[in-house]
Design a protein around this motif. Structure first.
Motif, mmCIF file in Angstrom:
data_model
loop_
_atom_site.group_PDB
_atom_site.id
_atom_site.type_symbol
_atom_site.label_atom_id
_atom_site.label_comp_id
_atom_site.label_asym_id
_atom_site.label_seq_id
_atom_site.Cartn_x
_atom_site.Cartn_y
_atom_site.Cartn_z
ATOM 1 N N GLY A 32 0.820 -1.195 0.000
ATOM 2 C CA GLY A 32 0.000 0.000 0.000
ATOM 3 C C GLY A 32 0.852 1.241 0.000
ATOM 4 N N ILE A 33 0.272 2.344 -0.517
ATOM 5 C CA ILE A 33 0.957 3.628 -0.554
ATOM 6 C C ILE A 33 0.053 4.663 0.089
ATOM 7 N N MET A 34 0.509 5.279 1.158
ATOM 8 C CA MET A 34 -0.246 6.325 1.834
ATOM 9 C C MET A 34 0.297 7.680 1.366
ATOM 10 N N VAL A 35 -0.574 8.437 0.702
ATOM 11 C CA VAL A 35 -0.153 9.711 0.115
ATOM 12 C C VAL A 35 -0.488 10.833 1.095
ATOM 13 N N CYS A 36 0.547 11.389 1.710
ATOM 14 C CA CYS A 36 0.396 12.422 2.734
ATOM 15 C C CYS A 36 0.762 13.787 2.145
ATOM 16 N N LEU A 37 0.028 14.796 2.524
ATOM 17 C CA LEU A 37 0.284 16.145 2.035
ATOM 18 C C LEU A 37 1.182 16.884 3.016
ATOM 19 N N GLY A 38 2.144 17.610 2.473
ATOM 20 C CA GLY A 38 3.125 18.284 3.317
ATOM 21 C C GLY A 38 2.584 19.456 4.091
ATOM 22 N N ASP A 39 1.341 19.883 3.807
ATOM 23 C CA ASP A 39 0.778 21.042 4.514
ATOM 24 C C ASP A 39 -0.354 20.643 5.457
ATOM 25 N N MET A 40 -0.335 19.364 5.954
ATOM 26 C CA MET A 40 -1.364 18.908 6.893
ATOM 27 C C MET A 40 -0.688 18.414 8.177
ATOM 28 N N PRO A 41 -0.151 19.334 8.983
ATOM 29 C CA PRO A 41 0.644 18.940 10.155
ATOM 30 C C PRO A 41 -0.176 18.454 11.339
ATOM 31 N N LEU A 42 -1.496 18.554 11.280
ATOM 32 C CA LEU A 42 -2.318 18.130 12.424
ATOM 33 C C LEU A 42 -2.681 16.645 12.368
ATOM 34 N N VAL A 43 -2.361 15.992 11.270
ATOM 35 C CA VAL A 43 -2.647 14.549 11.137
ATOM 36 C C VAL A 43 -1.559 13.783 11.886
ATOM 37 N N ALA A 101 -10.975 7.233 -6.779
ATOM 38 C CA ALA A 101 -11.776 6.555 -5.755
ATOM 39 C C ALA A 101 -13.226 6.411 -6.202
ATOM 40 N N ALA A 102 -13.733 7.424 -6.913
ATOM 41 C CA ALA A 102 -15.122 7.354 -7.382
ATOM 42 C C ALA A 102 -15.315 6.248 -8.410
ATOM 43 N N LYS A 103 -14.245 5.964 -9.172
ATOM 44 C CA LYS A 103 -14.340 4.902 -10.176
ATOM 45 C C LYS A 103 -14.225 3.519 -9.553
ATOM 46 N N HIS A 104 -13.715 3.472 -8.351
ATOM 47 C CA HIS A 104 -13.507 2.179 -7.685
ATOM 48 C C HIS A 104 -14.210 2.186 -6.326
ATOM 49 N N ALA A 105 -15.466 2.637 -6.336
ATOM 50 C CA ALA A 105 -16.206 2.772 -5.080
ATOM 51 C C ALA A 105 -16.342 1.441 -4.355
ATOM 52 N N ASP A 106 -16.353 0.351 -5.117
ATOM 53 C CA ASP A 106 -16.470 -0.958 -4.492
ATOM 54 C C ASP A 106 -15.224 -1.354 -3.708
ATOM 55 N N ARG A 107 -14.109 -0.629 -3.931
ATOM 56 C CA ARG A 107 -12.850 -0.952 -3.267
ATOM 57 C C ARG A 107 -12.488 0.080 -2.195
ATOM 58 N N LEU A 108 -13.393 1.027 -1.962
ATOM 59 C CA LEU A 108 -13.135 2.137 -1.038
ATOM 60 C C LEU A 108 -13.763 1.889 0.322
ATOM 61 N N VAL A 109 -13.025 2.216 1.376
ATOM 62 C CA VAL A 109 -13.580 2.205 2.718
ATOM 63 C C VAL A 109 -13.241 3.530 3.378
ATOM 64 N N GLU A 110 -14.180 4.044 4.139
ATOM 65 C CA GLU A 110 -13.984 5.320 4.822
ATOM 66 C C GLU A 110 -13.816 5.079 6.312
ATOM 67 N N VAL A 111 -12.886 5.785 6.914
ATOM 68 C CA VAL A 111 -12.610 5.669 8.342
ATOM 69 C C VAL A 111 -12.934 7.008 8.994
ATOM 70 N N GLU A 112 -13.977 7.031 9.786
ATOM 71 C CA GLU A 112 -14.397 8.260 10.449
ATOM 72 C C GLU A 112 -13.416 8.610 11.569
ATOM 73 N N MET A 113 -12.987 9.859 11.595
ATOM 74 C CA MET A 113 -12.039 10.337 12.592
ATOM 75 C C MET A 113 -12.743 11.235 13.608
ATOM 76 N N ALA A 114 -12.161 11.318 14.788
ATOM 77 C CA ALA A 114 -12.728 12.145 15.846
ATOM 78 C C ALA A 114 -12.306 13.606 15.729
ATOM 79 N N SER A 115 -11.351 13.894 14.850
ATOM 80 C CA SER A 115 -10.801 15.242 14.715
ATOM 81 C C SER A 115 -10.926 15.709 13.270
ATOM 82 N N ASP A 116 -11.008 17.035 13.104
ATOM 83 C CA ASP A 116 -11.061 17.583 11.750
ATOM 84 C C ASP A 116 -9.670 17.763 11.152
#
Length: 551
Positions: free
Chosen positions: A447-458, A514-529
């Motif tokens: 797997g590859i987790m694509v992280c953005l360099g301007d999201m320091p609160l994650v 992700a929209a083209k592969h909705a059957d392969r997508l899972v969403e994980v609800e987080m407690a923080s924005d």
């Protein structure tokens, strides 16, 4: 029963309590001592030996085990001969093993000398599979104790204490619904998993009905399958059922049926719907039924094949023991919950996930400053916060994609255990940075987790929660965080999407895939924005919390 050291002169007829090894001979535990055995012990210099000596009314262990086994016998259950106080019980046919748990507990509570151990209630068993073992703990049981246990075993008012309900060779009809964009491999996987389950329970499949994911076509397909002789109707939806008025349940009603229960306290398997068309059971399957691993659908299916009518009360009683698998964070449904892929029960190995930190952008909204290098109140650049959070997670390796001000980014991260990948064409937009990072992904990364360099609160725990939900084998090949239903970043992708991601051009990322592969997508609800918040202006940086101490 008397137990302890016994002089050899008094040992005739006593039971040897422990194996005695002599020169050229072994007297085994449980041997009833006769004159020859006693003479052998004397010749070896023994004066006494530890034995069990039966008293009046005691029942020897093998006889006691025999009598209890006889009291518990039922059709389609076989037994072994008694040996060392033990009798094993076996299935004579494939089927559903059921038991009277309260009765077994009563027997085990009578006296410590008598025990019965069984498989769990409602276990699926095969021919010759062991169902239970009766073990008499000491060498003998007081007759009065055994009489009480026999009375309990024989005195049941309804059914058997133990039983095997054989599977019936049911004919099964499957309706498979389709939506645009669903990959053929997913459809084939759903059929294959269902066929495997049905064959294991001795059933047969009618030709599969593939129809549009609409109430009318599904209802018509159910009617055709019922006319073709289906004794069980299944609906596998392109989108998981989320309400008793959803397309699958509505189709059952439209076909002349009724809905008996929606949902079950078994996870995975919560989103199942039980209905009936005439006298034929009709089920709308949960998304996890696409996986061959154990889930709540298996529990319901086994009972139906064993000839039992599964009621709402039956389903509501499955909660104890119904947590079939535990992962750190389960995906949670949202408005688009029908697209939530399955979770499974079997233990799973940790997936190898690498992380890409995209740090190549030109920060045009903050020019001439590079937002990734702007220090916070403690003098820490934002890119360093982001990279430290990723390094604290279970992702490995961590690859930082550079572009604009490459040397300064690398200098800010000096000493950190990261790899660098330089995007020569970073000016072309986000896709160039993404492709440069993907080219550096090691072959072993699943797997590859694509992280953005301007999201320091994650933080690292948030990233680990995403990784815990990742399992391509179970259709959780794309993992996306949400906060109150709104989709955020970072996203985690299975390497199966590498070709599609490498084909992206322009100033866009991979989110649209992700929209083209909705059957392969899972969403994980987080407690923080935090998964929604990026910082790309001077004003937004002023609101950046002090995260130096957080992980």
């Amino acid at each position: 029963m008397n137990f302890g050291p016994t002089p050899l002169d008094e040992a005739r007829g006593a039971i040897l309590a422990h194996t005695v090894r002599l020169t050229g001979k072994v007297l085994k535990k449980g041997t009833v001592l006769d004159e020859a055995a006693i003479a052998t012990l004397r010749e070896a210099g023994k004066r006494d030996v530890i034995t069990a000596r039966l008293e009046s009314g005691d029942v020897p262990e093998d006889e006691a085990a025999d009598r209890l086994a006889d009291a518990l016998m039922a059709p389609l259950i076989a037994r072994s001969r008694a040996a060392t106080g033990r009798v094993n019980l076996f299935a004579e046919s494939p089927g559903l093993f059921t038991l009277d748990a309260a009765l077994i507990e009563r027997i085990n509570a009578v006296d410590e000398s008598i025990t019965i151990a069984t498989l769990p209630n409602h276990s699926v068993v095969d021919t010759k599979e062991m169902l239970a073992t009766i073990k008499i703990i000491p060498f003998a049981v007081p007759g009065r104790v055994l009489a009480v246990v026999e009375a309990i075993a024989r005195g049941r008012k309804v059914g058997q204490a133990l039983s095997v309900q054989p599977f019936q060779p049911l004919s099964v009809g499957l309706v498979l619904t389709e939506l645009p964009g669903i990959k053929e491999s997913v459809m084939e996987g759903a059929v294959e998993a269902t066929e495997t389950r049905i064959r294991a329970l001795l059933g047969t499949m009618l030709p599969v009905e593939r129809v549009r994911h609409e109430e009318g076509p599904v209802a018509d397909a159910l009617t055709r399958l019922k006319r073709a002789g289906a004794e069980l109707l299944l609906i596998a939806g392109a989108s998981a059922v989320v309400d008793r008025r959803d397309i699958g349940p509505a189709a059952i009603v439209r076909a002349g049926g009724t809905i008996e229960h929606f949902g079950m306290p078994v996870d995975p398997g919560n989103l199942i719907c039980l209905g009936r068309v005439g006298d034929v059971p009709a089920l709308v399957l949960p998304g996890c039924a696409r996986s061959p691993k154990l889930n709540g659908f298996d529990w319901v299916l086994a009972r139906i094949f064993a000839g039992r009518k599964v009621t709402a009360r039956d389903v509501m009683g499955m909660g104890v023991g119904g947590l079939l698998k535990e992962i750190e964070q389960r995906p949670l449904p949202r408005a688009e919950a029908p697209r939530t892929p399955p979770l499974t029960s079997a233990p799973r190995r940790a997936r190898t996930v690498c992380a890409l930190v995209l740090a190549a952008g030109r920060s045009r909204r903050m020019a001439p400053l590079n937002k990734l290098l702007v220090p916070d109140s403690k003098g820490v650049p934002m890119i360093l916060r982001v990279v430290d959070n990723v390094l604290a997670s279970h992702a490995s390796p961590v690859i930082v994609v550079t572009g604009h001000e490459r040397e300064r980014i690398e200098e800010a991260l000096a000493g950190r255990p990261v790899l660098f990948a330089h995007a020569e064409g970073y000016a072309e937009g986000l896709s160039a940075s993404l492709k440069a990072g993907l080219a550096a992904v090691p072959a072993e990364a699943e797997g590859i987790m694509v992280c953005l360099g301007d999201m320091p609160l994650v933080t690292a725990p948030m990233l680990d929660r995403l990784m815990s939900a990742f399992d391509p084998d179970e259709s959780r090949a794309i993992v996306q965080p949400t906060f109150r239903g709104k989709q955020g970043n970072p996203m985690l992708w299975s390497r199966e999407f590498l070709p599609d991601m490498l084909a992206i051009t322009g100033d866009i990322g991979a989110r649209h895939l992700a929209a083209k592969h909705a059957d392969r997508l899972v969403e994980v609800e987080m407690a923080s924005d935090a998964v929604l918040r990026d910082f790309d202006t001077t004003e937004s940086l002023k609101g950046l919390p002090d995260m130096a101490a957080r992980r």
